[in-house]
Motif scaffolding. Structure first.
Motif, short mmCIF file in Angstrom:
data_model
loop_
_atom_site.label_atom_id
_atom_site.label_comp_id
_atom_site.label_asym_id
_atom_site.label_seq_id
_atom_site.Cartn_x
_atom_site.Cartn_y
_atom_site.Cartn_z
N UNK A 111 0.81 -1.21 0.00
CA UNK A 111 0.00 0.00 0.00
C UNK A 111 0.85 1.27 0.00
N UNK A 112 2.00 1.21 0.67
CA UNK A 112 2.89 2.38 0.67
C UNK A 112 3.43 2.62 -0.74
N UNK A 113 3.83 1.56 -1.42
CA UNK A 113 4.35 1.69 -2.79
C UNK A 113 3.28 2.26 -3.71
N UNK A 114 2.05 1.71 -3.63
CA UNK A 114 0.97 2.20 -4.49
C UNK A 114 0.57 3.63 -4.13
N UNK A 115 0.53 3.94 -2.85
CA UNK A 115 0.16 5.29 -2.43
C UNK A 115 1.17 6.33 -2.88
N UNK A 116 2.44 6.03 -2.72
CA UNK A 116 3.47 6.98 -3.16
C UNK A 116 3.49 7.12 -4.68
N UNK A 117 3.28 6.01 -5.39
CA UNK A 117 3.25 6.07 -6.85
C UNK A 117 2.05 6.88 -7.32
N UNK A 176 -2.97 6.26 6.35
CA UNK A 176 -3.96 5.40 5.69
C UNK A 176 -3.41 3.99 5.49
N UNK A 177 -2.14 3.90 5.13
CA UNK A 177 -1.52 2.59 4.89
C UNK A 177 -1.53 1.75 6.16
N UNK A 178 -1.08 2.29 7.26
CA UNK A 178 -1.05 1.52 8.51
C UNK A 178 -2.45 1.23 9.03
N UNK A 179 -3.37 2.15 8.86
CA UNK A 179 -4.75 1.92 9.28
C UNK A 179 -5.38 0.78 8.50
N UNK A 180 -5.22 0.79 7.17
CA UNK A 180 -5.79 -0.27 6.34
C UNK A 180 -5.12 -1.61 6.61
N UNK A 233 2.77 16.76 4.10
CA UNK A 233 1.43 16.33 4.50
C UNK A 233 0.89 15.16 3.69
N UNK A 234 1.23 15.12 2.40
CA UNK A 234 0.76 14.02 1.55
C UNK A 234 1.36 12.70 2.03
N UNK A 235 2.63 12.69 2.36
CA UNK A 235 3.31 11.47 2.82
C UNK A 235 2.73 11.05 4.17
#
Length: 110
Positions: free
Chosen positions: A21-27, A54-58, A46-48
């Motif tokens: 999710x971190x890879x997809x979110x950053x991409x 969101x990544x850790x929550x999901x 703020x975006x990061x």
């Protein structure tokens, strides 16, 4: 042993979910994914911070969903088990039942 295995499996699921999710979110945010750990999110834009939150929550929700599913399956398995009468005493004498092909040792019930 079961708790150790559970922690290992759920930890691996959490780590994999966070990585994906971190890879997809950053991409999706057009940010480079360097593979480095985010030590302090307060120093990040703020975006990061939002992507990390969101990544850790999901990922944590996914782990809880897997745990709840395993717990429900365990309860169902326990409910489907047939009750078995255990020995009422350790000092019961044993009687021997012999057949030509098999010898059985059965406790005598008085």
């Amino acid at each position: 042993m079961g708790g150790t295995n559970g922690v290992s499996v759920l930890g691996a699921v959490l780590a994999r979910q966070v990585q994906d999710q971190m890879t997809h979110g950053l991409a999706a945010a057009s940010l480079p994914c360097t593979g480095r750990a985010v030590a302090d999110t307060r120093q990040q834009p703020g975006v990061v911070r939002e992507i990390v939150r969101v990544t850790y929550g999901d990922a944590t929700a996914q782990v809880f969903l897997l745990s709840a599913t395993a717990a429900v399956l365990a309860v169902v398995a326990a409910l489907l088990m047939l009750p078995v009468r255990l020995r009422s005493s350790l000092d019961l004498p044993e009687e021997i039942v012999s057949t030509p092909e098999l010898v059985l040792y059965l406790p005598s019930v008085s």
